[in-house]
Each structure stands twice: as C-alpha cells, then as structure tokens.
Design a protein around this motif. Structure first.
Motif, PDB file in Angstrom:
ATOM      1  N   THR A 168      -0.883  -0.687  21.991  1.00 36.46           N
ATOM      2  CA  THR A 168      -0.178   0.446  22.599  1.00 36.46           C
ATOM      3  C   THR A 168      -0.122   1.564  21.579  1.00 36.46           C
ATOM      4  OG1 THR A 168       1.195  -1.082  23.885  1.00 36.46           O
ATOM      5  CG2 THR A 168       1.941   1.208  23.713  1.00 36.46           C
ATOM      6  N   ASP A 169      -0.504   2.791  22.061  1.00 29.95           N
ATOM      7  CA  ASP A 169      -0.449   3.893  21.102  1.00 29.95           C
ATOM      8  C   ASP A 169       0.906   4.563  21.137  1.00 29.95           C
ATOM      9  OD1 ASP A 169      -0.423   5.437  23.375  1.00 29.95           O
ATOM     10  OD2 ASP A 169      -2.171   6.648  22.837  1.00 29.95           O
ATOM     11  N   PHE A 170       1.030   5.593  20.341  1.00 25.25           N
ATOM     12  CA  PHE A 170       2.305   6.297  20.195  1.00 25.25           C
ATOM     13  C   PHE A 170       2.798   6.862  21.515  1.00 25.25           C
ATOM     14  CE2 PHE A 170       4.497  10.351  19.244  1.00 25.25           C
ATOM     15  CZ  PHE A 170       5.595   9.859  18.545  1.00 25.25           C
ATOM     16  N   CYS A 171       1.835   7.193  22.404  1.00 22.91           N
ATOM     17  CA  CYS A 171       2.205   7.803  23.679  1.00 22.91           C
ATOM     18  C   CYS A 171       2.404   6.781  24.784  1.00 22.91           C
ATOM     19  CB  CYS A 171       1.129   8.799  24.104  1.00 22.91           C
ATOM     20  SG  CYS A 171       0.925  10.177  22.934  1.00 22.91           S
ATOM     21  N   GLY A 172       2.268   5.484  24.442  1.00 27.04           N
ATOM     22  CA  GLY A 172       2.475   4.446  25.434  1.00 27.04           C
ATOM     23  C   GLY A 172       1.214   4.020  26.152  1.00 27.04           C
ATOM     24  N   SER A 173       0.045   4.579  25.748  1.00 26.27           N
ATOM     25  CA  SER A 173      -1.213   4.163  26.366  1.00 26.27           C
ATOM     26  C   SER A 173      -1.563   2.756  25.872  1.00 26.27           C
ATOM     27  CB  SER A 173      -2.323   5.145  26.002  1.00 26.27           C
ATOM     28  OG  SER A 173      -3.564   4.699  26.514  1.00 26.27           O
ATOM     29  N   GLU A 174      -2.034   1.904  26.745  1.00 20.90           N
ATOM     30  CA  GLU A 174      -2.313   0.514  26.405  1.00 20.90           C
ATOM     31  C   GLU A 174      -3.779   0.157  26.667  1.00 20.90           C
ATOM     32  OE1 GLU A 174       0.198  -2.144  28.475  1.00 20.90           O
ATOM     33  OE2 GLU A 174       1.994  -1.664  27.301  1.00 20.90           O
ATOM     34  N   THR A 175      -4.268  -0.826  25.854  1.00 13.71           N
ATOM     35  CA  THR A 175      -5.577  -1.425  26.097  1.00 13.71           C
ATOM     36  C   THR A 175      -5.517  -2.869  25.622  1.00 13.71           C
ATOM     37  OG1 THR A 175      -7.963  -1.186  25.782  1.00 13.71           O
ATOM     38  CG2 THR A 175      -6.590  -0.804  23.861  1.00 13.71           C
ATOM     39  N   THR A 176      -6.399  -3.680  26.153  1.00 19.86           N
ATOM     40  CA  THR A 176      -6.433  -5.104  25.778  1.00 19.86           C
ATOM     41  C   THR A 176      -7.837  -5.443  25.267  1.00 19.86           C
ATOM     42  OG1 THR A 176      -4.776  -5.672  27.428  1.00 19.86           O
ATOM     43  CG2 THR A 176      -6.118  -7.465  26.566  1.00 19.86           C
ATOM     44  N   ALA A 177      -7.890  -6.195  24.167  1.00 16.21           N
ATOM     45  CA  ALA A 177      -9.176  -6.641  23.603  1.00 16.21           C
ATOM     46  C   ALA A 177      -9.068  -8.118  23.261  1.00 16.21           C
ATOM     47  CB  ALA A 177      -9.530  -5.827  22.360  1.00 16.21           C
ATOM     48  N   LYS A 178     -10.229  -8.748  23.117  1.00 20.98           N
ATOM     49  CA  LYS A 178     -10.231 -10.164  22.772  1.00 20.98           C
ATOM     50  C   LYS A 178     -11.050 -10.395  21.505  1.00 20.98           C
ATOM     51  CE  LYS A 178     -14.030 -11.190  25.974  1.00 20.98           C
ATOM     52  NZ  LYS A 178     -14.436 -11.978  27.169  1.00 20.98           N
ATOM     53  N   VAL A 179     -10.638 -11.384  20.733  1.00 24.67           N
ATOM     54  CA  VAL A 179     -11.335 -11.792  19.511  1.00 24.67           C
ATOM     55  C   VAL A 179     -11.752 -13.243  19.687  1.00 24.67           C
ATOM     56  CG1 VAL A 179     -11.216 -12.093  17.024  1.00 24.67           C
ATOM     57  CG2 VAL A 179      -9.994 -10.197  18.111  1.00 24.67           C
ATOM     58  N   VAL A 180     -13.058 -13.483  19.574  1.00 29.41           N
ATOM     59  CA  VAL A 180     -13.597 -14.830  19.723  1.00 29.41           C
ATOM     60  C   VAL A 180     -13.916 -15.390  18.330  1.00 29.41           C
ATOM     61  CG1 VAL A 180     -15.486 -16.233  20.648  1.00 29.41           C
ATOM     62  CG2 VAL A 180     -14.540 -14.339  21.999  1.00 29.41           C
ATOM     63  N   ILE A 181     -13.418 -16.575  18.025  1.00 31.72           N
ATOM     64  CA  ILE A 181     -13.732 -17.285  16.780  1.00 31.72           C
ATOM     65  C   ILE A 181     -14.782 -18.334  17.107  1.00 31.72           C
ATOM     66  CG2 ILE A 181     -12.850 -18.616  14.842  1.00 31.72           C
ATOM     67  CD1 ILE A 181     -11.642 -15.871  15.006  1.00 31.72           C
ATOM     68  N   HIS A 182     -15.952 -18.246  16.411  1.00 31.95           N
ATOM     69  CA  HIS A 182     -17.040 -19.197  16.654  1.00 31.95           C
ATOM     70  C   HIS A 182     -17.468 -19.845  15.348  1.00 31.95           C
ATOM     71  CE1 HIS A 182     -20.662 -21.058  18.122  1.00 31.95           C
ATOM     72  NE2 HIS A 182     -21.398 -20.371  17.246  1.00 31.95           N
ATOM     73  N   PHE A 183     -17.540 -21.163  15.299  1.00 29.47           N
ATOM     74  CA  PHE A 183     -17.969 -21.917  14.122  1.00 29.47           C
ATOM     75  C   PHE A 183     -19.466 -22.210  14.216  1.00 29.47           C
ATOM     76  CE2 PHE A 183     -13.470 -22.575  13.949  1.00 29.47           C
ATOM     77  CZ  PHE A 183     -13.175 -22.745  12.606  1.00 29.47           C
ATOM     78  N   GLU A 184     -20.207 -21.876  13.121  1.00 31.20           N
ATOM     79  CA  GLU A 184     -21.612 -22.261  13.056  1.00 31.20           C
ATOM     80  C   GLU A 184     -21.740 -23.781  13.034  1.00 31.20           C
ATOM     81  OE1 GLU A 184     -24.134 -18.784  10.777  1.00 31.20           O
ATOM     82  OE2 GLU A 184     -23.450 -20.503   9.641  1.00 31.20           O
ATOM     83  N   GLU A 185     -22.849 -24.256  13.553  1.00 30.60           N
ATOM     84  CA  GLU A 185     -23.086 -25.694  13.548  1.00 30.60           C
ATOM     85  C   GLU A 185     -23.311 -26.178  12.117  1.00 30.60           C
ATOM     86  OE1 GLU A 185     -26.130 -29.006  15.551  1.00 30.60           O
ATOM     87  OE2 GLU A 185     -26.256 -26.877  16.076  1.00 30.60           O
ATOM     88  N   HIS A 186     -22.663 -27.252  11.741  1.00 29.64           N
ATOM     89  CA  HIS A 186     -22.746 -27.764  10.375  1.00 29.64           C
ATOM     90  C   HIS A 186     -23.991 -28.628  10.190  1.00 29.64           C
ATOM     91  CE1 HIS A 186     -18.101 -27.395  10.511  1.00 29.64           C
ATOM     92  NE2 HIS A 186     -18.655 -26.270  10.100  1.00 29.64           N
ATOM     93  N   ASP A 187     -24.596 -28.524   8.982  1.00 25.65           N
ATOM     94  CA  ASP A 187     -25.716 -29.392   8.628  1.00 25.65           C
ATOM     95  C   ASP A 187     -25.185 -30.774   8.251  1.00 25.65           C
ATOM     96  OD1 ASP A 187     -27.485 -27.289   8.952  1.00 25.65           O
ATOM     97  OD2 ASP A 187     -27.281 -26.653   6.863  1.00 25.65           O
ATOM     98  N   PRO A 188     -25.903 -31.820   8.616  1.00 22.53           N
ATOM     99  CA  PRO A 188     -25.445 -33.167   8.224  1.00 22.53           C
ATOM    100  C   PRO A 188     -25.556 -33.339   6.713  1.00 22.53           C
ATOM    101  CG  PRO A 188     -27.647 -33.254   9.176  1.00 22.53           C
ATOM    102  CD  PRO A 188     -27.166 -31.856   9.397  1.00 22.53           C
ATOM    103  N   ILE A 189     -24.670 -34.094   6.137  1.00 17.85           N
ATOM    104  CA  ILE A 189     -24.700 -34.341   4.706  1.00 17.85           C
ATOM    105  C   ILE A 189     -25.744 -35.420   4.399  1.00 17.85           C
ATOM    106  CG2 ILE A 189     -22.835 -36.062   4.807  1.00 17.85           C
ATOM    107  CD1 ILE A 189     -21.919 -35.012   2.082  1.00 17.85           C
TER     108      ILE A 189
END
Length: 510
Positions: A168-189
């Motif tokens: 929300t900005d100073f004037c009350g305007s609103e927006t919505t966003a999303k953040v995606v967390i993605h894990f790279e595939e791990h190599d086998p030990i």
C-alpha cells in the motif's frame, strides 16, 4: 436607499445565474475559487470557495461538508464535489454553487519474483524476500501472508514455497505480488574409488581419515565424516596397522542431508632398504667407511663403529647396519673400488717426416694428461702429435691424473730413423745371397746421387739411379775383406733433402 437595496437583492435572486456569469456589469459578480482543480494525495490542501464582487454583508455561507466560511482548504482522498449555499436571512436570499476537486493518484505496482536456492545452499538457510514496488507514492507499507510487515523480511525455507505481499502506498493505492522460493535439485553425494592406505610398519599406530578430496555432490560446501555413528565428526581414528584391515566411515555433505559409506583398506608396504653410496679411492688412500653423521654402523667382528676408516689397498665390500623407521635392524653393502690412472700409451712414427702421433689408453671422463719430451711439457691433450727435429733418440713421458686425484706415469724411448735403409756388408760371390749393395728409400725422389770410395779415397762407383745394385766384382779376389765409404745425396718430391754417409764391408769368400 433601503428601497434600492431591496430592489437589488430581489433582482439578484431573479437573475442569479446571469450574475454568476457576470453578464450584467451593474450588479455584483459571484466568483468561484478553486474550480476544476486536480490534486494527488501528496499535495497540500487546496483552497475553494466563493467571492462576491462587490461584497455584501450579512450573507451566510453553508458548505456541504459543514463549513460556514466563504472559502475553505480541502484535500479529498478521491474526487469529490463540494457545494456551497449562500443565504441572507433578512432578505430571504438563497443561492447554491458546486466546485469539483478531482483526485488523480498514480497507482502502485509490483512484479512477481522467483528466488532460486542453488544446490550448494542448505535448506533452512536464511533467505531474504524482497519486492521492488514502482509507481504510487512513498512510503509504502507491506503486509505479508505470514504476518510480517517488513519490506525485506527473512525466512528459513526448507522446501519450495510461495508467499504473497500486499503493498500500500502513501495514498492508499494497493497491489499484490507473489514470491516463489524454488530449490535446485541436489546432486547425489559420491565418495569416489575405494581408498587404500599403505603403511610401512606392522603393529604401529597410525591415524586414518577418509580422503574427502574424492567426495563430490551433496549440498553445501565441504564434507564431514565420522567413524562412530556421529558421536563426533571430522576426527581421525588411531588404529594398529595390519595388512588387509578394513575400516568404515560415514560421509555427509555440509548440510547433513545425504549420507554415504566409504571404506579404507590398509596395505602393508615394506620399507625400501637404504643403500650405501659406493666408494672409489686411489691405492693407499685412507677412506671413511662410516662417519658420525651417517645412519650406518660397521661391525668389525668385535664392536660396532659409528666412525670407521680404512686404507684402500684392494677392492673390498663392507656390510653396514642401520635401524629402519620401524625399529628393525637392516644391512646393506658398501663397496670400495680402487681407481687406477693408466698412463700406458702407444705411438706411430713417420720416420722420414720425423713426426710422432701418441695415443693414451682409455681413461675415465675428467682425467687430465701431461706429455713431456726430455722433461719439457709439450701437450695436455689426450692424443697429441709432435715433430722431433733434433735428436733421433727421445724420451717421452705421459703423466695421467684421474678425477679422483690418482696419479700414474709412463716413460718410453722413441728412436727415429731417417727413412734410408741399407746393408752394412755384402759378399759378391754369386751364391744369390747378399750379393749386392743397395739403398732403400721409402719416399718418392726427385733426385738421387751416390758415390762409393775405396779405402784410399778413389771413386769406385757412382750412380743417379736410386734402384742401383753394386756388386763390387772388379776388385781382386785375393782380397778377403775390403772396406768402402759412400756419400748419398737425394731430394724427395716433397722437397726434403737427404744426405747420408756410411761404410760398406765387402767380403770376398774363396
């Protein structure tokens, strides 16, 4: 005057619209203040209202928002129309006007975002969420779906996840966003090839730990190992060395997510025996067989020596002892070889040219040579050449010094001939044996002259033929032995002069 004012106000009521437009210049005008203004939430309040020209006292002002002044300052959050009513209680005047204040705020926006956790970062590590809003008016406020109000909150994700934020900005305007967390595939030990550790001393305590440089894959940076079910990690274990013994270790990545087992096999590798450097010495030299700084000892049959010398009179081998790294006694031979400087030499003569070429016997590399003629040094080469101009009998000495400093000396007598050979006596009796006197010269001649004289100095024979044969038969047979003298002069094609004198004995056998 009162009658005129009444008429004016009545006319004002009847013609309010035209007065407001100022069509009749004889009557007061109604001027709107702040009409058609556009504002946003960041601007200061704006002034709106009505002004009468000329001003009339006793007028009452009533705004739609309850204000009673002719003007006021407003700052609406959205477009709004304000109305003002003008009344005069005594004269029964009522007049209404409207003023619109438009509000136009820039909207706030934010883009969705994906954060990739690379394969080397452990799940549960601190991760910062950040969204960059644009548009609208600062400052912004944030409302995350996990109750955080920070602009860049931190979380500790362990798996793929999605979060949303309302900005929300100073004037009350609103927006919505999303953040995606993605894990790279791990190599086998992977732990690599089975490890073999070589050791030298059976029964000796050695420290062991797996070679982590061969480990790959897994998550994070670095690896850990344990030999005791993770009661402790990255600690080497001490074991008694035994050929073929196997030990098992557990290996994990830096995040402790994957585990693999690796094995170490012990392999006995006997120590390499020390070798004693061989010795070489000149005959009669005193050499050190062992010395105090050596690892070796010498047993002379009665006691052990840490320092022992020996006179080199012949080749010999000494059995030395030492204690190896495992504490065991070992033996190794040490040889002593006599070094001889050989001064033997051969030579080739060119009698007629009086030149001699010398050839020294084969010598070790680094040997030095000194050649002497009748005591005078004439060469330091191995195979020199020399021209003997003076005497026919010459003493030549070769002195050789080996790289070890051994000396040897050999002298030889060199006898030169002039290249002219003849018999000293002959018997001209016709038996086919030694019947003639002749001279043999090895080189080709340009000229030749020989004269033979009897014992009274009379010329008995003369010839220019180098291949002459003189039989001496003109002398009386009753003379058993007669002596003659000869003088030889010749010149070779090479320009060398030959002059030789000699005697001849002639034997007349009956």
């Amino acid at each position: 005057m009162k009658t005129f004012l009444s008429i004016f106000l009545f006319a004002l009521l009847l013609n309010s619209n035209s007065l407001a437009q100022g069509d009749n210049p004889e009557f007061p005008k109604i001027l709107l203040i702040g009409e058609d203004q556009i504002i946003n939430c960041t601007l200061d309040p704006v002034r709106i209202g009505i002004e009468l020209d000329p001003w009339i006292s006793g007028v009452d002002y009533q705004w739609s928002n309850g204000v009673h002044d002719s003007t006021q300052f407003v700052k609406p959050s959205e477009t709004e129309t304000y109305s003002i009513t003008i009344t005069h209680p005594d004269l029964g005047i009522e007049l209404t006007r409207e003023i619109e204040v438009r509000v136009e705020n820039d909207p706030v926006f934010a883009d969705d975002k994906t954060i990739v956790i690379d394969k080397k970062t452990c799940p549960g590590s601190e991760t910062t969420l950040s969204i960059e809003p644009h548009g609208g008016y600062e400052p912004y406020t944030y409302a995350w779906d996990f109750k955080s109000t920070e602009a860049d909150p931190t979380i500790n994700p362990t798996e793929d996840v999605q979060h949303t934020v309302t900005i929300t900005d100073f004037c009350g305007s609103e927006t919505t966003a999303k953040v995606v967390i993605h894990f790279e595939e791990h190599d086998p030990i992977l732990t690599g090839e089975p490890q073999v550790v070589a050791f030298n001393c059976i029964g000796k305590q050695i420290e062991l730990n797996p070679d982590l440089s061969q480990v790959s894959g897994g998550v994070g940076y670095g690896y850990k190992f344990s030999s005791n079910n993770w009661e402790s990690s990255n600690k080497a274990i001490e074991v008694e060395a035994e050929d073929g013994r196997k030990l098992t270790f557990s290996v994990t990545d830096a995040c402790g997510l994957q585990f693999e087992v690796t094995e170490i096999t012990l392999k006995h590798k006997p120590l390499e025996l020390l070798t004693a450097e061989p010795l070489s010495a000149c005959f009669g030299d005193t050499v050190e067989i062992v010395k105090n700084n050596d690892e070796f000892y010498f047993w002379d049959g009665e006691k052990m020596h840490a320092n022992y010398t020996h006179q080199a009179l012949k080749d010999a081998t000494f059995q030395l002892s030492y204690i190896d790294a495992c504490g065991e006694e070992q033996k190794t031979p040490k040889t002593l070889s006599l070094v001889e400087a050989t001064s033997n030499f051969n030579f080739e003569l060119v009698h007629f040219e009086r030149e001699v070429s010398f050839y020294a016997a084969e010598q070790p590399q680094g040997s030095s040579f000194k050649w002497y003629h009748d005591g005078e040094l004439f060469s330091t080469e191995r195979n020199p050449e020399i021209e003997f101009l003076e005497s026919d009998i010459n003493e030549v000495t070769l002195e050789v010094e080996s790289p070890e400093g051994c000396m040897s000396e050999t002298s030889r007598e060199i006898i030169l001939q002039d290249g002219v050979s003849s018999t000293n006596a002959f018997s001209p009796n016709g038996d086919g044996i030694n019947d003639y006197f002749s001279i043999d010269i090895k080189d080709e001649l340009k000229s030749f002259h020989i004269q033979i004289f009897d014992r009274w100095g009379q010329l008995a024979y003369e010839s220019n033929d180098q291949y002459f044969k003189w039989d001496g038969q003109k002398f009386p047979e009753n003379q058993a032995i007669t002596n003659f003298a000869y003088v030889l002069k010749a010149e070779t094609i090479a320009g060398r002069s030959i002059e030789k004198r000699g005697t001849i004995t002639t034997i007349y056998a009956k």
